[in-house]
Write an enzyme that holds these catalytic residues in place. Structure first.
Site, PDB file in Angstrom:
ATOM      1  N   LEU A  60      28.328  50.667   4.845  1.00  0.00           N
ATOM      2  CA  LEU A  60      28.316  49.334   4.257  1.00  0.00           C
ATOM      3  C   LEU A  60      27.162  49.289   3.260  1.00  0.00           C
ATOM      4  CD1 LEU A  60      28.660  47.109   7.481  1.00  0.00           C
ATOM      5  CD2 LEU A  60      30.484  47.665   5.863  1.00  0.00           C
ATOM      6  N   ASP A  61      27.325  48.529   2.191  1.00  0.00           N
ATOM      7  CA  ASP A  61      26.235  48.368   1.236  1.00  0.00           C
ATOM      8  C   ASP A  61      25.019  47.754   1.923  1.00  0.00           C
ATOM      9  OD1 ASP A  61      27.916  49.307  -0.731  1.00  0.00           O
ATOM     10  OD2 ASP A  61      28.402  47.319  -1.520  1.00  0.00           O
ATOM     11  N   LYS A  62      23.857  47.977   1.339  1.00  0.00           N
ATOM     12  CA  LYS A  62      22.605  47.475   1.916  1.00  0.00           C
ATOM     13  C   LYS A  62      22.658  45.978   2.193  1.00  0.00           C
ATOM     14  CE  LYS A  62      17.715  46.803   0.808  1.00  0.00           C
ATOM     15  NZ  LYS A  62      16.651  46.990  -0.213  1.00  0.00           N
ATOM     16  N   THR A  71      25.306  44.054   2.425  1.00  0.00           N
ATOM     17  CA  THR A  71      26.476  43.632   3.192  1.00  0.00           C
ATOM     18  C   THR A  71      26.166  43.698   4.683  1.00  0.00           C
ATOM     19  OG1 THR A  71      27.943  44.510   1.481  1.00  0.00           O
ATOM     20  CG2 THR A  71      28.919  44.068   3.626  1.00  0.00           C
TER      21      THR A  71
END
Length: 244
Positions: free
Chosen positions: A61-63, A65
């Protein structure tokens, strides 16, 4: 705030990843909050310290998110889950707040994405990019100070970096507080009332690698995003929106 355990058995570990945590270690993550290092420090399952298997982390997951993160405890389970992702058997759902009134209320984005040649940190729609496909469904239309917003569920069928964020921008409806894809002026204005990217991985469905039964997990919006949504709802309709 550290990651929290949603579910655990002899094969799986499912976490709630807070916004602000990077998933995988890299040369640039030294001294930062990283799930991979946190796993190595706090768990003792067979591959918890094995970097060849990313300490069991199956996807990312993106930072900024938040949401559900799936981990494997053994190499066999790791390979099984990776194959489920590769074969698009894993069903993932994200909830996002985007700018504007997104119409039609349901649709699909199927355009190739890739790293931008002029900015290696960002991605976009590029010729020769990787196949990327995302379904979406609008859950509610909202307004704030005369501006339209849409609360949307996204169902990515592929797992490209920044896929949902790039596809939202492609639709002309960037995600609220997205510093990369909403534009500097817009994201700066957004962060006065929504301090981080409004994107949350709230559902996942997959087959248990050993028990072979389907599992589904749901994770409601964290407090920071729910608070932003509740504040947005004031004066628009009575009550608040709760999503699970």
């Amino acid at each position: 705030m550290e990651p929290e355990i949603i579910f655990e058995d002899e094969s799986l570990l499912i976490l709630s990843k807070p916004s602000g945590w990077i998933v995988n270690e890299a040369k640039t993550t030294l001294g930062r909050l990283v799930v991979q290092g946190w796993i190595a420090k706090n768990f003792q399952y067979p591959i918890s310290k094995n970097k060849l298997f990313r300490n069991g982390i199956v996807h990312r997951l993106d930072k900024e998110t938040s949401g559900i993160l799936l981990l494997a405890k053994t190499s066999d389970v790791f390979h099984n889950l990776q194959n489920q992702f590769k074969n698009r058997e894993v069903e993932k759902t994200y909830i996002a707040l985007v700018h504007g009134k997104l119409v039609p209320e349901e649709g699909i984005v199927s355009v190739p994405t890739g790293r931008l040649p002029w900015n290696k940190e960002r991605f976009g729609i590029v010729p020769g990019g990787k196949e990327s496909q995302t379904f979406y469904k609008v859950k509610k239309y909202l307004k704030k100070d005369g501006e339209d917003f849409s609360l949307v569920e996204f169902y990515p069928k592929t797992g490209r970096t920044h896929q949902i964020r790039v596809h939202s921008k492609y639709l002309g409806h960037p995600i609220v507080s997205d510093q990369f894809y909403a534009g500097r002026k817009t994201s700066r204005s957004d962060r006065k009332w929504c301090p981080r990217l409004f994107l949350h991985a709230n559902k996942i469905k997959f087959r248990h690698p050993n028990k072979k039964k389907m599992l589904e997990f749901n994770l409601e919006l964290p407090y920071d995003l729910q608070n932003c949504l509740d504040n947005l709802m004031k004066g628009v309709i009575k009550g608040s929106v709760k999503l699970v």
